[in-house]
Design a protein around this motif. Sequence first.
Motif, PDB file in Angstrom:
ATOM      1  N   PHE A 166       0.841  -1.184   0.000  1.00 25.04           N
ATOM      2  CA  PHE A 166       0.000   0.000   0.000  1.00 25.04           C
ATOM      3  C   PHE A 166       0.888   1.249   0.000  1.00 25.04           C
ATOM      4  N   THR A 167       0.792   2.054  -1.049  1.00 29.81           N
ATOM      5  CA  THR A 167       1.553   3.305  -1.143  1.00 29.81           C
ATOM      6  C   THR A 167       0.608   4.454  -0.804  1.00 29.81           C
ATOM      7  N   TYR A 168       0.397   4.677   0.494  1.00 30.82           N
ATOM      8  CA  TYR A 168      -0.564   5.700   0.890  1.00 30.82           C
ATOM      9  C   TYR A 168       0.077   7.055   1.126  1.00 30.82           C
ATOM     10  N   LEU A 169       1.415   7.090   1.235  1.00 28.91           N
ATOM     11  CA  LEU A 169       2.114   8.372   1.323  1.00 28.91           C
ATOM     12  C   LEU A 169       2.751   8.685  -0.024  1.00 28.91           C
ATOM     13  N   SER A 170       2.738   9.944  -0.397  1.00 31.53           N
ATOM     14  CA  SER A 170       3.322  10.353  -1.672  1.00 31.53           C
ATOM     15  C   SER A 170       4.804   9.977  -1.713  1.00 31.53           C
ATOM     16  N   PRO A 171       5.247   9.255  -2.738  1.00 35.15           N
ATOM     17  CA  PRO A 171       6.655   8.872  -2.819  1.00 35.15           C
ATOM     18  C   PRO A 171       7.605  10.060  -2.769  1.00 35.15           C
ATOM     19  N   ALA A 172       7.196  11.194  -3.323  1.00 36.82           N
ATOM     20  CA  ALA A 172       8.068  12.372  -3.305  1.00 36.82           C
ATOM     21  C   ALA A 172       8.341  12.849  -1.879  1.00 36.82           C
ATOM     22  N   ARG A 173       7.353  12.717  -1.000  1.00 35.61           N
ATOM     23  CA  ARG A 173       7.521  13.143   0.388  1.00 35.61           C
ATOM     24  C   ARG A 173       8.397  12.174   1.177  1.00 35.61           C
ATOM     25  N   CYS A 174       8.491  10.942   0.694  1.00 32.79           N
ATOM     26  CA  CYS A 174       9.184   9.893   1.453  1.00 32.79           C
ATOM     27  C   CYS A 174      10.602   9.630   0.971  1.00 32.79           C
ATOM     28  N   ARG A 175      10.987  10.219  -0.150  1.00 35.58           N
ATOM     29  CA  ARG A 175      12.306   9.932  -0.713  1.00 35.58           C
ATOM     30  C   ARG A 175      13.414  10.327   0.256  1.00 35.58           C
ATOM     31  N   ASN A 176      14.357   9.406   0.442  1.00 36.79           N
ATOM     32  CA  ASN A 176      15.521   9.607   1.319  1.00 36.79           C
ATOM     33  C   ASN A 176      15.117   9.840   2.778  1.00 36.79           C
ATOM     34  N   THR A 177      14.054   9.188   3.212  1.00 37.35           N
ATOM     35  CA  THR A 177      13.636   9.261   4.616  1.00 37.35           C
ATOM     36  C   THR A 177      13.725   7.879   5.250  1.00 37.35           C
ATOM     37  N   ARG A 178      13.748   7.878   6.571  1.00 39.27           N
ATOM     38  CA  ARG A 178      13.713   6.631   7.344  1.00 39.27           C
ATOM     39  C   ARG A 178      12.279   6.370   7.813  1.00 39.27           C
ATOM     40  N   ARG A 179      12.061   5.128   8.213  1.00 43.35           N
ATOM     41  CA  ARG A 179      10.742   4.771   8.741  1.00 43.35           C
ATOM     42  C   ARG A 179      10.370   5.676   9.913  1.00 43.35           C
TER      43      ARG A 179
ATOM     44  N   VAL B  35       2.569   9.143   8.793  1.00 41.84           N
ATOM     45  CA  VAL B  35       1.748   7.932   8.917  1.00 41.84           C
ATOM     46  C   VAL B  35       0.589   8.191   9.879  1.00 41.84           C
ATOM     47  N   ARG B  36       0.917   8.785  11.019  1.00 42.96           N
ATOM     48  CA  ARG B  36      -0.132   9.059  12.013  1.00 42.96           C
ATOM     49  C   ARG B  36      -1.189   9.994  11.435  1.00 42.96           C
ATOM     50  N   GLU B  37      -0.752  11.025  10.739  1.00 41.94           N
ATOM     51  CA  GLU B  37      -1.694  11.987  10.147  1.00 41.94           C
ATOM     52  C   GLU B  37      -2.614  11.304   9.130  1.00 41.94           C
ATOM     53  N   TYR B  38      -2.035  10.420   8.318  1.00 38.36           N
ATOM     54  CA  TYR B  38      -2.851   9.739   7.309  1.00 38.36           C
ATOM     55  C   TYR B  38      -3.957   8.912   7.955  1.00 38.36           C
ATOM     56  N   TRP B  39      -3.587   8.071   8.927  1.00 38.84           N
ATOM     57  CA  TRP B  39      -4.564   7.162   9.503  1.00 38.84           C
ATOM     58  C   TRP B  39      -5.558   7.882  10.407  1.00 38.84           C
ATOM     59  N   GLN B  40      -5.174   9.010  10.970  1.00 36.21           N
ATOM     60  CA  GLN B  40      -6.120   9.774  11.789  1.00 36.21           C
ATOM     61  C   GLN B  40      -7.228  10.400  10.944  1.00 36.21           C
ATOM     62  N   ARG B  41      -6.968  10.601   9.672  1.00 41.55           N
ATOM     63  CA  ARG B  41      -8.007  11.153   8.790  1.00 41.55           C
ATOM     64  C   ARG B  41      -9.197  10.204   8.659  1.00 41.55           C
TER      65      ARG B  41
END
Length: 199
Positions: free
Chosen positions: A87-100, A107-113
């Motif tokens: 499941f790619t629920y976060l925009s890949p551009a926002r996640c590039r070169n980030t850690r979990r 992640v919290r913001e997405y699921w709280q919606r």
Amino acid sequence: MHTDFKIVWLMRHGQSVGNVDQPTQNHADIPLTGLGREQAKRLAGRLDKKPELIVMSSFLRAQQTAEPLCEKYPDVPTEIWPETAEFTYLSPARCRNTRRSDRIPLVREYWQRQDPDYRDGGGAESFADFVKRAKLIHERLLERPETDIAIFSHGQFLNCLIDVSIHPYAANAERMARFCSLPELPNAGLIYLLLPFGE
């Protein structure tokens, strides 16, 4: 001779670089760690029954996890089903070169919606789209003639596929509310899904 049920072996990929909180560039190209490759070998060693079909996600970590089983049974057909990707629920551009750990607030913001139709941005999918993929795979599995099918995929996708199988008529809002409480299959974990023939 076919039994009344077909057995689908649902297997999550081994430990990946993303699982150990290393920076990643592309959700689809995250490789296994050394431990993840060992987990894949041990998983293949546990599987003494020969499958009739081996299915892999289009993501690298799932394909690397499938390699030892493919080597063990080289005559078994293999197929890549892109719809079994994670499941790619976060925009890949926002996640590039980030850690979990960097992504925890996102992640919290997405699921709280709790909005099944919300899309985070370019390249992201909604929860409703994700459920459609799981339903498509469920229907495909019901239609396949094989008795034993091995699928190498991802934790959230496998949970969604199981949920679709158990609760086929649930509304997306209900399914999304339940989703975060579902137990996570461990890396290189295996669970069997029984599906009837002829439905």
